[in-house]
Design a protein around this motif. Sequence first.
Motif, PDB file in Angstrom:
ATOM      1  N   GLY A  40      14.844  40.488  38.469  1.00 18.80           N
ATOM      2  CA  GLY A  40      14.795  39.592  39.620  1.00 18.80           C
ATOM      3  C   GLY A  40      15.599  38.326  39.385  1.00 18.80           C
ATOM      4  N   ALA A  41      16.691  38.462  38.655  1.00 23.95           N
ATOM      5  CA  ALA A  41      17.534  37.318  38.292  1.00 23.95           C
ATOM      6  C   ALA A  41      18.834  37.347  39.100  1.00 23.95           C
ATOM      7  CB  ALA A  41      17.861  37.365  36.794  1.00 23.95           C
ATOM      8  N   GLU A  42      19.512  36.222  39.111  1.00 22.02           N
ATOM      9  CA  GLU A  42      20.838  36.122  39.715  1.00 22.02           C
ATOM     10  C   GLU A  42      21.825  36.846  38.796  1.00 22.02           C
ATOM     11  OE1 GLU A  42      24.009  32.568  40.908  1.00 22.02           O
ATOM     12  OE2 GLU A  42      22.152  32.060  39.872  1.00 22.02           O
ATOM     13  N   PHE A  43      22.831  37.498  39.385  1.00 22.97           N
ATOM     14  CA  PHE A  43      23.868  38.168  38.600  1.00 22.97           C
ATOM     15  C   PHE A  43      25.183  37.448  38.797  1.00 22.97           C
ATOM     16  CE2 PHE A  43      27.250  41.491  38.331  1.00 22.97           C
ATOM     17  CZ  PHE A  43      27.199  41.656  36.958  1.00 22.97           C
ATOM     18  N   LEU A  44      25.823  37.087  37.693  1.00 28.80           N
ATOM     19  CA  LEU A  44      27.155  36.490  37.726  1.00 28.80           C
ATOM     20  C   LEU A  44      28.125  37.419  37.008  1.00 28.80           C
ATOM     21  CD1 LEU A  44      26.508  32.722  36.844  1.00 28.80           C
ATOM     22  CD2 LEU A  44      26.895  33.735  39.102  1.00 28.80           C
ATOM     23  N   GLU A  45      29.216  37.731  37.678  1.00 23.70           N
ATOM     24  CA  GLU A  45      30.285  38.562  37.128  1.00 23.70           C
ATOM     25  C   GLU A  45      31.430  37.633  36.731  1.00 23.70           C
ATOM     26  OE1 GLU A  45      32.666  40.595  35.591  1.00 23.70           O
ATOM     27  OE2 GLU A  45      31.195  42.021  36.408  1.00 23.70           O
ATOM     28  N   ALA A  46      31.673  37.508  35.429  1.00 24.00           N
ATOM     29  CA  ALA A  46      32.689  36.574  34.935  1.00 24.00           C
ATOM     30  C   ALA A  46      34.079  36.864  35.485  1.00 24.00           C
ATOM     31  CB  ALA A  46      32.708  36.583  33.412  1.00 24.00           C
ATOM     32  N   ASP A  47      34.367  38.122  35.774  1.00 28.08           N
ATOM     33  CA  ASP A  47      35.694  38.457  36.302  1.00 28.08           C
ATOM     34  C   ASP A  47      36.007  37.716  37.596  1.00 28.08           C
ATOM     35  OD1 ASP A  47      36.220  40.172  34.201  1.00 28.08           O
ATOM     36  OD2 ASP A  47      35.824  42.007  35.346  1.00 28.08           O
ATOM     37  N   THR A  48      34.990  37.386  38.382  1.00 32.36           N
ATOM     38  CA  THR A  48      35.223  36.701  39.659  1.00 32.36           C
ATOM     39  C   THR A  48      35.634  35.242  39.466  1.00 32.36           C
ATOM     40  OG1 THR A  48      32.907  36.050  39.957  1.00 32.36           O
ATOM     41  CG2 THR A  48      33.573  38.203  40.856  1.00 32.36           C
ATOM     42  N   PHE A  49      35.535  34.738  38.253  1.00 28.75           N
ATOM     43  CA  PHE A  49      35.897  33.350  37.972  1.00 28.75           C
ATOM     44  C   PHE A  49      37.326  33.207  37.455  1.00 28.75           C
ATOM     45  CE2 PHE A  49      31.333  33.421  37.976  1.00 28.75           C
ATOM     46  CZ  PHE A  49      30.956  32.200  38.510  1.00 28.75           C
ATOM     47  N   HIS A  50      38.014  34.330  37.220  1.00 29.57           N
ATOM     48  CA  HIS A  50      39.394  34.258  36.732  1.00 29.57           C
ATOM     49  C   HIS A  50      40.316  33.694  37.814  1.00 29.57           C
ATOM     50  CE1 HIS A  50      39.567  35.935  32.754  1.00 29.57           C
ATOM     51  NE2 HIS A  50      38.854  36.990  33.107  1.00 29.57           N
ATOM     52  N   SER A  51      41.278  32.917  37.364  1.00 27.31           N
ATOM     53  CA  SER A  51      42.292  32.382  38.277  1.00 27.31           C
ATOM     54  C   SER A  51      43.232  33.512  38.700  1.00 27.31           C
ATOM     55  CB  SER A  51      43.106  31.291  37.567  1.00 27.31           C
ATOM     56  OG  SER A  51      43.894  31.875  36.536  1.00 27.31           O
ATOM     57  N   PRO A  52      43.913  33.338  39.830  1.00 22.67           N
ATOM     58  CA  PRO A  52      44.916  34.339  40.216  1.00 22.67           C
ATOM     59  C   PRO A  52      45.988  34.527  39.135  1.00 22.67           C
ATOM     60  CG  PRO A  52      44.446  32.876  42.058  1.00 22.67           C
ATOM     61  CD  PRO A  52      43.743  32.309  40.858  1.00 22.67           C
ATOM     62  N   GLN A  53      46.309  33.459  38.411  1.00 25.48           N
ATOM     63  CA  GLN A  53      47.308  33.555  37.343  1.00 25.48           C
ATOM     64  C   GLN A  53      46.805  34.446  36.201  1.00 25.48           C
ATOM     65  OE1 GLN A  53      46.136  30.657  38.647  1.00 25.48           O
ATOM     66  NE2 GLN A  53      47.922  29.763  39.649  1.00 25.48           N
TER      67      GLN A  53
END
Length: 162
Positions: free
Chosen positions: A25-38
Amino acid sequence: MIILVMGVSGSGKSTVGAALAKALGAEFLEADTFHSPQNIAKMSAGIPLDDSDRWPWLDAIGAALDRSVLENRSVVLACSALKQSYRERLLPPGRRDGKVIFLQGGADLIADRMNGRSGHYMPPTLLPSQLATLEPPKDAIVIDIAQGPEAILKEILATLPR
């Protein structure tokens, strides 16, 4: 509580992390979504990231973790976190409480998984650079990825404190 599910690309971090977050029942964060377009363009072209590429990415993830901590939410983060310094950036001692789950497996198994997935910008040709960068954590729950996601989830849940 923050749970960092880490390992090289193709180890199953996203699949296991999302299932773990749901079970807890926790929040899920996907690190890939934080990558810059570069960063995404660089990896898509088969060029490994270096530390100068990763620090802003890790800081963006850290800011999201800070928001979750301030709002008293438990988080499961799927992130490669290949070096100890990266893990310390995400879970600085005394600032964020967390557990590290290390999804570990053989290079051949991971390469097979990477070759079988579609729609991900990380090409299998970058696996050797990921493995070369990897500093296995000393203070983690280590899970063998040769088993399926359901068995991995069950093993993680059995090892976490209640």
